[in-house]
Write a protein that holds these residues in place. Structure first.
Motif, PDB file in Angstrom:
ATOM      1  N   LYS A   1      -1.269   7.652   8.753  1.00  0.00           N
ATOM      2  CA  LYS A   1      -1.843   6.426   9.314  1.00  0.00           C
ATOM      3  C   LYS A   1      -1.139   5.209   8.745  1.00  0.00           C
ATOM      4  CE  LYS A   1      -6.096   3.759   9.834  1.00  0.00           C
ATOM      5  NZ  LYS A   1      -5.323   2.572  10.037  1.00  0.00           N
ATOM      6  N   LEU A   2      -0.872   5.206   7.462  1.00  0.00           N
ATOM      7  CA  LEU A   2      -0.188   4.087   6.812  1.00  0.00           C
ATOM      8  C   LEU A   2       1.220   3.901   7.395  1.00  0.00           C
ATOM      9  CD1 LEU A   2      -0.194   1.874   4.661  1.00  0.00           C
ATOM     10  CD2 LEU A   2       0.497   3.592   2.993  1.00  0.00           C
ATOM     11  N   ILE A   3       1.930   5.001   7.574  1.00  0.00           N
ATOM     12  CA  ILE A   3       3.278   4.923   8.139  1.00  0.00           C
ATOM     13  C   ILE A   3       3.239   4.423   9.569  1.00  0.00           C
ATOM     14  CG2 ILE A   3       5.263   6.322   8.861  1.00  0.00           C
ATOM     15  CD1 ILE A   3       4.798   7.954   6.280  1.00  0.00           C
ATOM     16  N   ASN A   4       2.289   4.899  10.358  1.00  0.00           N
ATOM     17  CA  ASN A   4       2.153   4.423  11.744  1.00  0.00           C
ATOM     18  C   ASN A   4       1.829   2.934  11.787  1.00  0.00           C
ATOM     19  OD1 ASN A   4       2.741   6.851  12.967  1.00  0.00           O
ATOM     20  ND2 ASN A   4       0.612   7.507  13.021  1.00  0.00           N
TER      21      ASN A   4
ATOM     22  N   VAL B   1      -4.689  13.692   2.353  1.00  0.00           N
ATOM     23  CA  VAL B   1      -3.576  12.865   1.871  1.00  0.00           C
ATOM     24  C   VAL B   1      -2.583  12.634   3.001  1.00  0.00           C
ATOM     25  CG1 VAL B   1      -1.621  12.763   0.278  1.00  0.00           C
ATOM     26  CG2 VAL B   1      -3.821  13.643  -0.510  1.00  0.00           C
ATOM     27  N   PHE B   2      -2.249  13.712   3.719  1.00  0.00           N
ATOM     28  CA  PHE B   2      -1.298  13.597   4.819  1.00  0.00           C
ATOM     29  C   PHE B   2      -1.825  12.655   5.899  1.00  0.00           C
ATOM     30  CE2 PHE B   2       0.234  14.957   8.989  1.00  0.00           C
ATOM     31  CZ  PHE B   2       1.584  14.728   8.818  1.00  0.00           C
ATOM     32  N   GLU B   3      -3.094  12.769   6.247  1.00  0.00           N
ATOM     33  CA  GLU B   3      -3.676  11.903   7.278  1.00  0.00           C
ATOM     34  C   GLU B   3      -3.619  10.429   6.874  1.00  0.00           C
ATOM     35  OE1 GLU B   3      -7.587  13.147   8.414  1.00  0.00           O
ATOM     36  OE2 GLU B   3      -6.906  15.173   8.885  1.00  0.00           O
TER      37      GLU B   3
ATOM     38  N   GLN C   1       0.835  -1.209   0.000  1.00  0.00           N
ATOM     39  CA  GLN C   1       0.000   0.000   0.000  1.00  0.00           C
ATOM     40  C   GLN C   1       0.867   1.256   0.000  1.00  0.00           C
ATOM     41  OE1 GLN C   1      -2.493  -0.452   3.440  1.00  0.00           O
ATOM     42  NE2 GLN C   1      -3.969  -1.756   2.371  1.00  0.00           N
ATOM     43  N   TYR C   2       1.973   1.224   0.732  1.00  0.00           N
ATOM     44  CA  TYR C   2       2.873   2.374   0.786  1.00  0.00           C
ATOM     45  C   TYR C   2       3.506   2.624  -0.582  1.00  0.00           C
ATOM     46  CZ  TYR C   2       6.873   5.267   1.964  1.00  0.00           C
ATOM     47  OH  TYR C   2       7.807   6.274   1.984  1.00  0.00           O
ATOM     48  N   GLU C   3       3.959   1.543  -1.220  1.00  0.00           N
ATOM     49  CA  GLU C   3       4.618   1.684  -2.526  1.00  0.00           C
ATOM     50  C   GLU C   3       3.658   2.211  -3.588  1.00  0.00           C
ATOM     51  OE1 GLU C   3       6.169  -2.248  -3.027  1.00  0.00           O
ATOM     52  OE2 GLU C   3       8.012  -1.788  -1.916  1.00  0.00           O
ATOM     53  N   GLY C   4       2.382   1.903  -3.468  1.00  0.00           N
ATOM     54  CA  GLY C   4       1.395   2.360  -4.449  1.00  0.00           C
ATOM     55  C   GLY C   4       0.600   3.566  -3.982  1.00  0.00           C
ATOM     56  N   PHE C   5       1.082   4.232  -2.939  1.00  0.00           N
ATOM     57  CA  PHE C   5       0.334   5.351  -2.362  1.00  0.00           C
ATOM     58  C   PHE C   5       0.261   6.521  -3.330  1.00  0.00           C
ATOM     59  CE2 PHE C   5      -0.330   9.159   0.115  1.00  0.00           C
ATOM     60  CZ  PHE C   5      -1.351   8.786   0.959  1.00  0.00           C
ATOM     61  N   MET C   6      -0.960   7.029  -3.540  1.00  0.00           N
ATOM     62  CA  MET C   6      -1.187   8.208  -4.379  1.00  0.00           C
ATOM     63  C   MET C   6      -2.360   8.977  -3.803  1.00  0.00           C
ATOM     64  SD  MET C   6      -0.802   6.646  -8.227  1.00  0.00           S
ATOM     65  CE  MET C   6      -1.192   8.193  -8.966  1.00  0.00           C
ATOM     66  N   ALA C   7      -2.389  10.258  -4.097  1.00  0.00           N
ATOM     67  CA  ALA C   7      -3.527  11.076  -3.697  1.00  0.00           C
ATOM     68  C   ALA C   7      -4.734  10.677  -4.532  1.00  0.00           C
ATOM     69  CB  ALA C   7      -3.215  12.548  -3.875  1.00  0.00           C
ATOM     70  N   LYS C   8      -5.891  10.657  -3.892  1.00  0.00           N
ATOM     71  CA  LYS C   8      -7.138  10.341  -4.595  1.00  0.00           C
ATOM     72  C   LYS C   8      -7.652  11.608  -5.266  1.00  0.00           C
ATOM     73  CE  LYS C   8      -8.421   6.734  -1.327  1.00  0.00           C
ATOM     74  NZ  LYS C   8      -9.369   6.324  -0.272  1.00  0.00           N
ATOM     75  N   PRO C   9      -8.438  11.449  -6.333  1.00  0.00           N
ATOM     76  CA  PRO C   9      -9.002  12.637  -6.986  1.00  0.00           C
ATOM     77  C   PRO C   9      -9.836  13.464  -5.997  1.00  0.00           C
ATOM     78  CG  PRO C   9      -9.416  10.669  -8.291  1.00  0.00           C
ATOM     79  CD  PRO C   9      -8.834  10.224  -6.991  1.00  0.00           C
ATOM     80  N   LYS C  10      -9.716  14.758  -6.078  1.00  0.00           N
ATOM     81  CA  LYS C  10     -10.449  15.720  -5.243  1.00  0.00           C
ATOM     82  C   LYS C  10     -10.143  15.580  -3.755  1.00  0.00           C
ATOM     83  CE  LYS C  10     -14.202  16.130  -8.525  1.00  0.00           C
ATOM     84  NZ  LYS C  10     -15.626  16.071  -8.759  1.00  0.00           N
ATOM     85  N   GLU C  11      -8.976  15.023  -3.403  1.00  0.00           N
ATOM     86  CA  GLU C  11      -8.563  14.876  -2.012  1.00  0.00           C
ATOM     87  C   GLU C  11      -7.602  16.024  -1.694  1.00  0.00           C
ATOM     88  OE1 GLU C  11      -7.221  11.140   0.765  1.00  0.00           O
ATOM     89  OE2 GLU C  11      -6.203  11.337  -1.160  1.00  0.00           O
TER      90      GLU C  11
END
Length: 133
Positions: free
Chosen positions: A128-131, A122-124, A107-117
């Motif tokens: 959360k993913l990093i934690n 994105v930071f949140e 999930q981290y390697e494929g992390f991207m911002a979603k449209p209209k986000e």
């Protein structure tokens, strides 16, 4: 204040005082030292304290659990066994944790911002993913 030896009890298990048992030698044959558990009346005060650490730690662990967790550890004989069961109940087995890590890395390697986000969302999500990793 918590006893610093509690960590050793959780890691290595119950302290069992041992005594060296004399073994008769047989000529030139070297017999390795043999140890056996001490009888309770022969425990020193320090050994009694170390043995009681397991009981104290069991009470601390049991008192901190809710009813659901308590039913899963009720038959454990030592603080170490209680702790191991709590770890498995909360985190799963090593295989489950390994699979979870692989999923999170993917999930981290494929992390991207979603449209209209917006950037805060994105930071949140990233935080959360990093934690979780």
């Amino acid at each position: 204040m918590a006893n610093p030896l509690y960590i050793k009890v959780l890691k290595y298990g119950l302290f069992i005082p041992m005594v060296r048992v004399p073994v008769p030698t047989d000529g030139d044959v070297v017999i390795p030292r043999h140890f056996a558990p001490k009888d309770l009346p022969t425990y020193t005060e320090l050994e009694k304290e170390k043995v009681s650490l397991d009981n104290s730690l069991q009470l601390i662990l049991i008192e901190s659990l809710d009813n659901v967790m308590y039913t899963n550890i009720i038959n454990c004989e030592s603080a170490k066994k209680i702790w191991e069961n709590i770890e498995i109940l909360c985190e799963g087995t090593e295989e489950v944790r390994s699979n979870q890590r692989k999923i999170l890395v993917s999930q981290y390697e494929g992390f991207m911002a979603k449209p209209k986000e917006d950037i805060n969302e994105v930071f949140e999500r990233l935080n959360k993913l990093i934690n979780d990793l």
